[in-house]
Motif scaffolding. Structure first.
Motif, short mmCIF file in Angstrom:
data_model
loop_
_atom_site.label_atom_id
_atom_site.label_comp_id
_atom_site.label_asym_id
_atom_site.label_seq_id
_atom_site.Cartn_x
_atom_site.Cartn_y
_atom_site.Cartn_z
N ILE A 143 0.84 -1.21 0.00
CA ILE A 143 0.00 0.00 0.00
C ILE A 143 0.86 1.25 0.00
O ILE A 143 0.62 2.19 -0.74
N GLU A 144 1.94 1.24 0.81
CA GLU A 144 2.84 2.40 0.83
C GLU A 144 3.49 2.59 -0.54
O GLU A 144 3.59 3.70 -1.04
N ASP A 145 3.95 1.49 -1.16
CA ASP A 145 4.57 1.58 -2.47
C ASP A 145 3.58 2.07 -3.51
O ASP A 145 3.92 2.88 -4.36
N SER A 146 2.34 1.59 -3.45
CA SER A 146 1.36 2.02 -4.46
C SER A 146 1.03 3.49 -4.28
O SER A 146 0.74 4.17 -5.25
N GLY A 147 1.10 4.01 -3.05
CA GLY A 147 0.90 5.44 -2.84
C GLY A 147 1.98 6.25 -3.53
O GLY A 147 1.70 7.28 -4.15
N SER A 148 3.22 5.77 -3.46
CA SER A 148 4.32 6.43 -4.17
C SER A 148 4.07 6.39 -5.66
O SER A 148 4.29 7.37 -6.37
N CYS A 149 3.60 5.25 -6.15
CA CYS A 149 3.34 5.09 -7.58
C CYS A 149 2.24 6.04 -8.04
O CYS A 149 2.36 6.67 -9.09
N LEU A 150 1.18 6.13 -7.27
CA LEU A 150 0.05 6.97 -7.66
C LEU A 150 0.39 8.45 -7.65
O LEU A 150 -0.13 9.21 -8.46
N PHE A 188 10.13 2.00 -6.77
CA PHE A 188 10.32 2.52 -5.41
C PHE A 188 10.70 1.38 -4.49
O PHE A 188 9.95 0.41 -4.38
N ALA A 189 11.86 1.49 -3.84
CA ALA A 189 12.31 0.48 -2.88
C ALA A 189 12.21 -0.93 -3.46
O ALA A 189 11.76 -1.86 -2.80
N GLY A 190 12.59 -1.07 -4.71
CA GLY A 190 12.58 -2.37 -5.36
C GLY A 190 11.24 -2.82 -5.91
O GLY A 190 11.15 -3.85 -6.55
N SER A 191 10.19 -2.04 -5.66
CA SER A 191 8.85 -2.41 -6.14
C SER A 191 8.50 -1.60 -7.38
O SER A 191 8.46 -0.37 -7.33
N PRO A 192 8.23 -2.28 -8.49
CA PRO A 192 7.89 -1.55 -9.72
C PRO A 192 6.45 -1.05 -9.72
O PRO A 192 5.56 -1.67 -9.15
#
Length: 132
Positions: free
Chosen positions: A32-39, A117-121
């Motif tokens: 969820i944190e990574d997807s927030g960065s993506c969005l 972000f932090a290894g998460s695409p």
């Protein structure tokens, strides 16, 4: 024996379930944190040229640190490029696909970029058609 004691077996099952649920919650929270960065991160491909096999990406929005950019050509991942500069809003990054492992762009191919972000695409942020 402990293995035949129903209280011991119940306690062991509860312990295993707790670990599974805790791992799921920890993993989901990170996603969820990574997807927030993506969005919140927006980018634009400002050029993609077959002449020099370069893709230029400009950051338009977002405040989180981008660790890398993934480049797709006609839907296939061709490069994950680490981002060592700040790559803040307004800055551009040039990805030279001629550097090994080399990929030769051809005119009229579709190029897409996605942040890491932090290894998460992330999902694709922008696309463009390669010019000659």
């Amino acid at each position: 024996s402990c293995l035949t004691n129903p209280y011991f077996i119940a306690a062991a099952v509860i312990g295993v379930l707790f670990l599974v649920v805790q791992n799921f919650v920890d993993t989901t929270t990170g996603d969820i944190e990574d997807s927030g960065s993506c969005l919140s991160t927006t980018m634009q491909i400002t050029s993609a040229t077959a002449l020099d096999d370069k893709v230029v990406v400009r950051r338009i929005g977002g405040t989180d640190t981008v660790d890398g950019l993934r480049v797709f050509v006609n839907g296939a991942l061709v490069r994950t490029e680490p981002v060592t500069s700040g790559f803040t809003v307004g800055e551009s990054v040039t990805i030279n696909l001629a550097v090994p492992p080399a990929y030769n762009l051809l005119a009229n191919q579709e190029v897409e970029v996605a942040a890491v972000f932090a290894g998460s695409p992330c999902n694709v942020a922008d696309s463009a058609i390669v010019t000659a």
